[in-house]
Design a protein around this motif. Sequence first.
Motif, mmCIF file in Angstrom:
data_model
loop_
_atom_site.group_PDB
_atom_site.id
_atom_site.type_symbol
_atom_site.label_atom_id
_atom_site.label_comp_id
_atom_site.label_asym_id
_atom_site.label_seq_id
_atom_site.Cartn_x
_atom_site.Cartn_y
_atom_site.Cartn_z
ATOM 1 N N GLN A 90 0.833 -1.196 0.000
ATOM 2 C CA GLN A 90 0.000 0.000 0.000
ATOM 3 C C GLN A 90 0.875 1.257 0.000
ATOM 4 O O GLN A 90 0.588 2.221 -0.702
ATOM 5 C CB GLN A 90 -0.924 -0.001 1.210
ATOM 6 N N ARG A 91 1.945 1.225 0.766
ATOM 7 C CA ARG A 91 2.831 2.383 0.852
ATOM 8 C C ARG A 91 3.570 2.653 -0.453
ATOM 9 O O ARG A 91 3.930 3.792 -0.724
ATOM 10 C CB ARG A 91 3.844 2.195 1.974
ATOM 11 N N SER A 95 5.253 7.944 -3.426
ATOM 12 C CA SER A 95 6.699 8.065 -3.232
ATOM 13 C C SER A 95 6.973 7.994 -1.740
ATOM 14 O O SER A 95 6.088 8.249 -0.911
ATOM 15 C CB SER A 95 7.216 9.392 -3.792
ATOM 16 N N GLY A 96 8.176 7.649 -1.367
ATOM 17 C CA GLY A 96 8.527 7.556 0.039
ATOM 18 C C GLY A 96 8.297 8.859 0.787
ATOM 19 O O GLY A 96 7.828 8.869 1.923
ATOM 20 N N ALA A 102 2.155 11.804 4.600
ATOM 21 C CA ALA A 102 0.786 11.386 4.886
ATOM 22 C C ALA A 102 0.681 10.772 6.276
ATOM 23 O O ALA A 102 -0.310 10.976 6.979
ATOM 24 C CB ALA A 102 0.298 10.400 3.822
ATOM 25 N N ARG A 103 1.695 10.024 6.693
ATOM 26 C CA ARG A 103 1.685 9.411 8.030
ATOM 27 C C ARG A 103 1.804 10.463 9.115
ATOM 28 O O ARG A 103 1.207 10.332 10.169
ATOM 29 C CB ARG A 103 2.817 8.404 8.178
ATOM 30 N N THR A 104 2.586 11.514 8.904
ATOM 31 C CA THR A 104 2.776 12.514 9.950
ATOM 32 C C THR A 104 1.547 13.394 10.114
ATOM 33 O O THR A 104 1.330 13.956 11.171
ATOM 34 C CB THR A 104 4.023 13.385 9.680
ATOM 35 N N ARG A 105 0.707 13.487 9.075
ATOM 36 C CA ARG A 105 -0.533 14.258 9.169
ATOM 37 C C ARG A 105 -1.633 13.455 9.853
ATOM 38 O O ARG A 105 -2.553 14.025 10.393
ATOM 39 C CB ARG A 105 -1.013 14.652 7.770
#
Length: 106
Positions: A90-91, A95-96, A102-105
Motif C-alpha cells: 500500500q505504501r 513516493s517515500g 501522509a503518516r505525519t498528518r
Amino acid sequence: MSFTLSDLEARVAARAEASPEESWTARLLAAGPSRAAKKFGEEAIEFVIAAAEGDGKQIVGEAADVLYHLLVALKARDVALAAVMAELEQRTALSGLAEKAARTRA
C-alpha cells in the motif's frame, strides 16, 4: 535462491509448536511478546553496528538474525507477514516522501 520470508515464517510457526527445551523459537515465544521484542531489538542494534563498522559477511549474518527475530516477534503478537507485506504494498503506491508526509498528518 528460492528461500523466502514466507518460508521463514512457516519455519518459525512450525518451530513454535516444539518444546521450549528443544527450540529457540519456542523458548522465545514461551517467554512472551515482550521477550521476543527485546531480542529483536538486541539483534537490530547488532545489525546497526555491523552496517556501520562491519564487513559484508558480518552484515549478512546480523541481517539474517534481524529477519528471523522480527518474524518471531510478529508471531508472538499473532501478526502475519502477509499483513506487513500488504502495508508495504500500500505504501509503495506513493513516493517515500509523500507516504511519510501522509503518516505525519494522520
